[in-house]
Design a protein around this motif. Structure first.
Motif, mmCIF file in Angstrom:
data_model
loop_
_atom_site.group_PDB
_atom_site.id
_atom_site.type_symbol
_atom_site.label_atom_id
_atom_site.label_comp_id
_atom_site.label_asym_id
_atom_site.label_seq_id
_atom_site.Cartn_x
_atom_site.Cartn_y
_atom_site.Cartn_z
ATOM 1 N N PRO A 206 0.902 -1.126 0.020
ATOM 2 C CA PRO A 206 0.188 -0.215 -0.101
ATOM 3 C C PRO A 206 0.790 1.570 -0.234
ATOM 4 C CG PRO A 206 0.273 -0.881 2.271
ATOM 5 C CD PRO A 206 0.884 -1.802 1.589
ATOM 6 N N SER A 207 0.174 2.396 -0.426
ATOM 7 C CA SER A 207 0.872 3.463 -0.386
ATOM 8 C C SER A 207 1.169 3.922 1.157
ATOM 9 C CB SER A 207 0.307 4.790 -0.729
ATOM 10 O OG SER A 207 0.512 5.990 -0.447
ATOM 11 N N PRO A 208 2.267 4.452 1.599
ATOM 12 C CA PRO A 208 2.627 4.748 2.997
ATOM 13 C C PRO A 208 1.808 5.817 3.775
ATOM 14 C CG PRO A 208 4.337 5.445 1.643
ATOM 15 C CD PRO A 208 3.185 4.816 0.913
ATOM 16 N N PHE A 209 0.943 6.397 2.977
ATOM 17 C CA PHE A 209 0.154 7.444 3.490
ATOM 18 C C PHE A 209 -1.083 7.659 3.011
ATOM 19 C CE2 PHE A 209 2.777 9.627 0.312
ATOM 20 C CZ PHE A 209 2.233 10.691 -0.063
ATOM 21 N N SER A 210 -2.151 8.431 3.584
ATOM 22 C CA SER A 210 -3.136 8.902 2.844
ATOM 23 C C SER A 210 -2.941 10.037 2.031
ATOM 24 C CB SER A 210 -4.205 9.154 4.038
ATOM 25 O OG SER A 210 -5.359 10.145 3.431
ATOM 26 N N GLY A 211 -3.249 9.803 0.577
ATOM 27 C CA GLY A 211 -2.964 10.889 -0.237
ATOM 28 C C GLY A 211 -3.490 12.382 -0.090
ATOM 29 N N PHE A 212 -4.550 12.353 0.679
ATOM 30 C CA PHE A 212 -5.172 13.602 0.931
ATOM 31 C C PHE A 212 -4.131 14.715 1.812
ATOM 32 C CE2 PHE A 212 -9.725 14.549 0.036
ATOM 33 C CZ PHE A 212 -9.885 13.666 -0.777
ATOM 34 N N ASP A 213 -3.291 13.850 2.344
ATOM 35 C CA ASP A 213 -2.132 14.653 3.085
ATOM 36 C C ASP A 213 -1.190 15.357 2.167
ATOM 37 O OD1 ASP A 213 -2.981 13.483 5.541
ATOM 38 O OD2 ASP A 213 -1.185 12.202 5.483
ATOM 39 N N ILE A 214 -1.451 15.301 0.991
ATOM 40 C CA ILE A 214 -0.679 15.921 0.042
ATOM 41 C C ILE A 214 -1.201 17.458 0.127
ATOM 42 C CG2 ILE A 214 -0.238 16.442 -2.451
ATOM 43 C CD1 ILE A 214 0.359 13.501 -2.627
ATOM 44 N N PHE A 215 -2.563 17.487 0.011
ATOM 45 C CA PHE A 215 -3.350 18.775 -0.077
ATOM 46 C C PHE A 215 -2.904 19.642 1.140
ATOM 47 C CE2 PHE A 215 -6.687 16.239 -2.391
ATOM 48 C CZ PHE A 215 -6.136 16.787 -3.454
ATOM 49 N N ASN A 216 -2.559 19.135 2.048
ATOM 50 C CA ASN A 216 -2.102 19.909 3.443
ATOM 51 C C ASN A 216 -0.574 20.329 3.309
ATOM 52 O OD1 ASN A 216 -4.562 20.063 4.530
ATOM 53 N ND2 ASN A 216 -4.245 17.853 5.296
ATOM 54 N N ALA A 245 6.913 2.696 4.067
ATOM 55 C CA ALA A 245 6.894 1.713 2.977
ATOM 56 C C ALA A 245 7.674 0.486 3.133
ATOM 57 C CB ALA A 245 7.211 2.539 1.607
ATOM 58 N N ARG A 246 8.944 0.589 3.645
ATOM 59 C CA ARG A 246 9.740 -0.491 3.824
ATOM 60 C C ARG A 246 9.233 -1.526 4.599
ATOM 61 N NH1 ARG A 246 14.006 3.103 4.047
ATOM 62 N NH2 ARG A 246 13.806 3.264 6.235
ATOM 63 N N GLU A 247 8.317 -1.016 5.664
ATOM 64 C CA GLU A 247 7.688 -1.999 6.502
ATOM 65 C C GLU A 247 6.500 -2.544 6.210
ATOM 66 O OE1 GLU A 247 7.569 0.416 10.114
ATOM 67 O OE2 GLU A 247 9.731 0.635 10.064
ATOM 68 N N GLY A 248 6.089 -2.156 4.947
ATOM 69 C CA GLY A 248 4.829 -2.456 4.215
ATOM 70 C C GLY A 248 3.587 -1.640 5.133
ATOM 71 N N ARG A 249 3.770 -0.560 5.843
ATOM 72 C CA ARG A 249 2.715 -0.030 6.730
ATOM 73 C C ARG A 249 2.287 1.282 5.804
ATOM 74 N NH1 ARG A 249 5.900 1.260 11.306
ATOM 75 N NH2 ARG A 249 3.984 2.276 12.190
ATOM 76 N N SER A 250 1.129 1.784 6.397
ATOM 77 C CA SER A 250 0.713 3.123 5.953
ATOM 78 C C SER A 250 0.002 3.755 7.147
ATOM 79 C CB SER A 250 -0.310 2.622 5.028
ATOM 80 O OG SER A 250 -0.883 3.701 4.442
ATOM 81 N N SER A 251 -0.235 5.095 6.880
ATOM 82 C CA SER A 251 -0.862 5.922 7.870
ATOM 83 C C SER A 251 -2.246 5.970 7.098
ATOM 84 C CB SER A 251 -0.387 7.446 7.750
ATOM 85 O OG SER A 251 -0.063 7.858 6.604
ATOM 86 N N PHE A 252 -2.566 5.644 6.126
ATOM 87 C CA PHE A 252 -4.018 5.560 5.569
ATOM 88 C C PHE A 252 -4.855 4.534 6.758
ATOM 89 C CE2 PHE A 252 -7.196 3.391 3.087
ATOM 90 C CZ PHE A 252 -8.101 4.775 2.420
ATOM 91 N N LYS A 253 -5.920 5.146 7.061
ATOM 92 C CA LYS A 253 -6.969 4.527 7.905
ATOM 93 C C LYS A 253 -7.549 3.381 7.357
ATOM 94 C CE LYS A 253 -7.313 8.101 11.373
ATOM 95 N NZ LYS A 253 -6.215 9.150 10.782
ATOM 96 N N GLY A 254 -7.407 2.087 7.649
ATOM 97 C CA GLY A 254 -8.062 1.218 6.918
ATOM 98 C C GLY A 254 -7.266 0.607 5.776
ATOM 99 N N GLU A 255 -7.856 -0.664 5.366
ATOM 100 C CA GLU A 255 -7.163 -1.467 4.212
ATOM 101 C C GLU A 255 -7.299 -0.748 3.075
ATOM 102 O OE1 GLU A 255 -7.729 -5.455 1.536
ATOM 103 O OE2 GLU A 255 -9.113 -4.842 3.233
ATOM 104 N N GLU A 256 -6.112 -0.447 2.245
ATOM 105 C CA GLU A 256 -6.051 0.229 1.023
ATOM 106 C C GLU A 256 -6.319 -0.743 -0.176
ATOM 107 O OE1 GLU A 256 -2.582 2.874 -0.419
ATOM 108 O OE2 GLU A 256 -2.665 1.185 -1.714
ATOM 109 N N LYS A 257 -8.054 -0.841 -0.437
ATOM 110 C CA LYS A 257 -8.577 -1.797 -1.299
ATOM 111 C C LYS A 257 -8.380 -1.282 -2.641
ATOM 112 C CE LYS A 257 -12.277 -3.258 1.540
ATOM 113 N NZ LYS A 257 -13.541 -3.146 1.682
ATOM 114 N N TYR A 258 -8.492 0.249 -2.960
ATOM 115 C CA TYR A 258 -8.292 0.718 -4.394
ATOM 116 C C TYR A 258 -7.539 2.023 -4.102
ATOM 117 C CZ TYR A 258 -12.692 -1.971 -4.251
ATOM 118 O OH TYR A 258 -13.756 -2.875 -4.306
ATOM 119 N N ARG A 259 -6.950 2.109 -5.339
ATOM 120 C CA ARG A 259 -5.994 3.325 -5.223
ATOM 121 C C ARG A 259 -6.648 4.336 -6.613
ATOM 122 N NH1 ARG A 259 -0.803 1.744 -3.668
ATOM 123 N NH2 ARG A 259 0.170 2.942 -5.118
#
Lengths: 405, 376
Positions: A206-216, A245-259
């Motif tokens: 998954p992406s390591p973060f919630s993409g909406f963070d980019i807006f901030n 990303a190395r750890e395969g973790r993400s700050s996105f809340k929940g499972e990243e089903k779709y991108r």
């Protein structure tokens, strides 16, 4: 001691607050302060030590804090059409009212305009110059006809860049130090590279973060990238994302089903709604034009001029499309959401064609919704929900087909 | 008077069917290039032996352009694109698209992927138009445009030929200015619509033929006895003021167009192209000299000052702003320019208009009330 423990998000937020406070402090010291277009070459003011604030950022913040409609309506009362850019309406309302409970910025002594993102900026700033009776400096960057920036433009932009410095020296009494300019250019490159490294991590699954963070985060990328603090903050951000990303973790809340690729400016007044509809379905934003396209890479002054002509919305259509397609494919999107932004004639004028060609070239499903960057009256939650629901179903069907096939 | 009527009728026919002008040129073996507003160097098209053909949209309902432009784009570009999509502009060898407003920047791609068959020539010009660097940029880009036109026409264009085209266009502008003054002096002979059509016809005819026609018309008007009528004198402003319905309402309300600051009208003829050793420098310099158009960078809002000056010089009773719906530059200008008119004591009425307007009842009420107010 606590400095070292702060995460990038906090550092960036504090930096943004400090940049804003710096402008107030400069104003209090009796220094000249400017209002500045978001894609104006920040290298000039940063190198000259001149404080500027960004009305577009104010428009976004006021929208996000719920003041967009009230301010827009005030501007309409002054005679401005409701069809005009909501950032402009909010700022023109503030210019008239001289107050805004959601966010205030110090009033300017001069204006720095650049039309590489849109020509609406020119008319907006003309009106400000008249209302406030202050000088207006325009760096005109004509929209590109081709994929690269030609020598005619570089020469023209360079002449305006030099003229702007001379005029700012006269207005502020501060001198340009060209060694300092080279230093700021180098720092800006460092920030841009760190920004690219940070947003580049979205290619991970998954992406390591919630993409909406980019807006901030883009606010600091826009206004502060010529400072060492910003460069360090973006390096910290990139490090954090890479570690996740190395750890395969993400700050996105929940499972990243779709991108998805999200095209356009955020609906600041409806940020929570637009985000929740995606997040609740496991949809993460992993591509946006504010990613790789929102960097300014150059080696020398001529390349700097060209970099400001290659910003989103100044490019020819084919390059704009290519930026999205490349980003979408690289970041493995399953679909795309296109924001038909009522405020922005430039962004919206080719959006239907952009959406069609993006869909054809990437093979992923797309939807368009109607909204606005800061005027909530143009956004319909029901329409948005329906579109996102439809997109989710198609993405799900596509994944099913992929699994079966 | 019959002669005047006959000539006005001929010019009306040109505007009623611009396609006939295009077909006639094509039948004679002359190529044609579509020219969108604003400030394209039409003279270069003419110098290349082709017919510059104005693209100002049309009063029509659109059904295809909505696939490309959102509903909140101005009708001029919606309908110009619609005409292309319907094949009504087939035969053009290219179209020139200036990149001077945000919706125009989007026209080229929408045309390219929608219409396909007619190539687009982008026309970039400098907004910092009064500076040396700006003039040089515009000159360089106009030279590039010339290169494209030479490829399309298959003809190498000499500076002498460009200079001849510049002179011919300046003569046309002078003829238009003289006609505008004569028409304002003879409201009994030239209605607001006829005034507009006489000017607009130049976008579809050969400019030399248009000049000849206008000169004859102006001469005939000047030989008429002094006008017995002294209606209300109005100065119009905006992008377009060519709606037959709207101009008919103005006539019904007893108004004469005493002068204008309309992009389609005096936006073309108020400023001549300076004669310069390199004629393309003159074409670039004209942009620096022009005022009164909202798509031009205008930090002091000279547009407002010019409008006040025009209204006073014309002895106008009021100003009518034909507000192009969804036109950012016009909508921004409105607030400060309205104030400048107020400060000068000049009454203003703004009427929103687009080429897809079906009902003019609201405009009729507003114009009638405005006229009544002006009569005191």
């Amino acid at each position: 001691m606590s400095e070292e423990k702060k995460n990038a998000k906090t550092v960036l937020r504090e930096l943004q607050d400090r940049i804003a406070q710096d402008a107030w402090d400069a104003k209090k010291r009796g220094e000249k302060v400017g209002w500045c277009a978001s894609n104006f070459p920040q290298e000039i003011t940063t190198a000259m030590g001149i404080s500027v604030v960004y009305p577009e950022n104010m428009g976004a913040a006021v929208g996000a804090k719920g003041g967009g409609q009230r301010m827009c309506e005030h501007a309409e009362g002054l005679g401005y059409s409701a069809d005009l850019c909501s950032y402009a309406r909010i700022n023109l309302a503030y210019t008239d009212l001289k107050e805004c409970p959601e966010l205030e910025i110090p009033f300017p002594d001069f204006l720095l305009c650049c039309n590489n993102i849109c020509n609406c900026m020119i008319k907006w700033y003309e009106n400000l110059a008249l209302e406030l009776d202050i000088p207006l400096i325009l760096i005109d960057i004509p929209h590109l006809e081709e994929e690269s920036c030609d020598a005619d433009r570089v020469k023209y932009i360079r002449a305006q860049f030099d003229d702007c410095i001379a005029r700012l020296e006269a207005i502020t009494g501060k001198k340009m130090d060209y060694d300092r300019l080279r230093e700021v250019m180098a720092i800006s490159q460092r920030s841009s590279r760190a920004w690219l490294r940070a947003v580049g991590t979205m290619a991970n699954v998954p992406s390591p973060f919630s993409g909406f963070d980019i807006f901030n985060n883009m606010a600091v990328a826009c206004v502060g990238r010529g400072t060492v603090e910003a460069a360090e903050a973006f390096e910290l951000l990139a490090d954090e994302y890479e570690a996740l990303a190395r750890e395969g973790r993400s700050s996105f809340k929940g499972e990243e089903k779709y991108r998805i690729l999200f095209e356009g400016i955020a609906c600041w007044a409806n940020l929570r709604t637009t985000y929740k509809a995606l997040q609740s379905r496991g949809i993460n934003l992993t591509a946006t034009v504010y990613g790789p396209a929102f960097s300014f890479l150059y080696q020398n002054l001529d390349e700097l001029m060209a970099a400001y002509a290659l910003v989103p919305n100044c490019n020819c259509f084919e390059r704009e499309l290519e930026l999205r397609v490349r980003d979408g494919l690289q970041n493995k999107v399953d679909g795309a959401v296109f924001h038909m932004n009522r405020s922005c004639k430039k962004w919206s004028g080719n959006l239907y064609e952009m959406e069609r060609q993006f869909r054809e070239k990437t093979g992923v499903p797309t939807v368009i919704f109607d909204g606005d960057q800061s005027d909530p009256r143009c956004f319909s939650e029901a329409q948005y929900e329906t579109r996102i629901e439809a997109l989710t179903e198609i993405m799900e069907a596509g994944k099913g087909a992929g699994r079966n096939g | 008077m019959d002669k005047v009527k006959e000539m006005l009728s001929e010019l009306h026919s040109v505007c009623a069917d611009p396609r006939a002008q295009l077909d006639a040129a094509l039948a004679r073996g002359r190529k044609a290039v579509g020219v969108l507003p604003y400030f394209c160097p039409e003279e270069l098209v003419y110098a290349a032996g082709m017919l510059p053909f104005g693209l100002w949209g049309a009063e029509m309902q659109t059904s295809l352009s909505g696939r490309y432009y959102p509903a909140f784009t101005c009708s001029l570009l919606h309908t110009a694109l619609e005409m292309g999509l319907r094949g009504q502009l087939a035969g053009l060898s290219a179209i020139m698209v200036p990149l001077c407003c945000d919706s125009l920047k989007c026209f080229g791609p929408n045309w390219k992927y929608g219409v396909g068959t007619v190539p687009v020539i982008d026309v970039a010009w400098a907004q910092n138009r009064k500076t040396e660097a700006g003039e040089e940029f515009t000159r360089a880009r106009f030279r590039r445009v010339l290169g494209r036109l030479e490829e399309i026409s298959g003809k190498t264009v000499s500076d002498g030929e460009i200079a001849e085209a510049v002179a011919l266009y300046n003569e046309n502008r002078a003829a238009l200015r003289a006609f505008s003054a004569a028409a304002a002096a003879h409201p009994e002979a030239v209605s607001p619509l006829q005034r507009c059509e006489a000017m607009k016809a130049g976008y579809f005819m050969d400019r030399a033929a248009h000049t000849a026609k206008l000169r004859a018309l102006t001469e005939a008007l000047c030989s008429l006895p002094e006008s017995p009528r002294r209606g209300l004198r109005i100065v119009t402003t905006g992008i377009l003021a060519d709606s037959p319905a709207l101009l008919g309402i103005l006539e019904d309300a007893g108004c004469t167009v005493a002068d204008d600051q309309v992009a389609q009208e005096s936006g073309f003829f108020r400023t001549d192209t300076p004669v310069t050793a390199d004629p393309v420098v003159g074409l670039a310099r004209r942009l620096g000299l022009a005022e009164g158009c909202s798509v031009l960078f205008d930090p002091g809002k000279e547009r407002g000052r010019e409008l006040v000056k025009l209204a006073k010089a014309a002895g106008a009773d009021g100003v009518l702003w034909v507000m192009a719906k969804f036109c950012d530059p016009e909508e921004f200008d409105y607030v400060p320019v309205r104030r400048m008119l107020e400060e000068a004591g000049i009454p203003l009425l703004a009427v929103e208009y687009d080429q897809q307007t079906a009902s003019f009842e609201q405009a009729r009420s507003a114009i009638e009330a405005f006229a009544e107010m002006l009569r005191g």
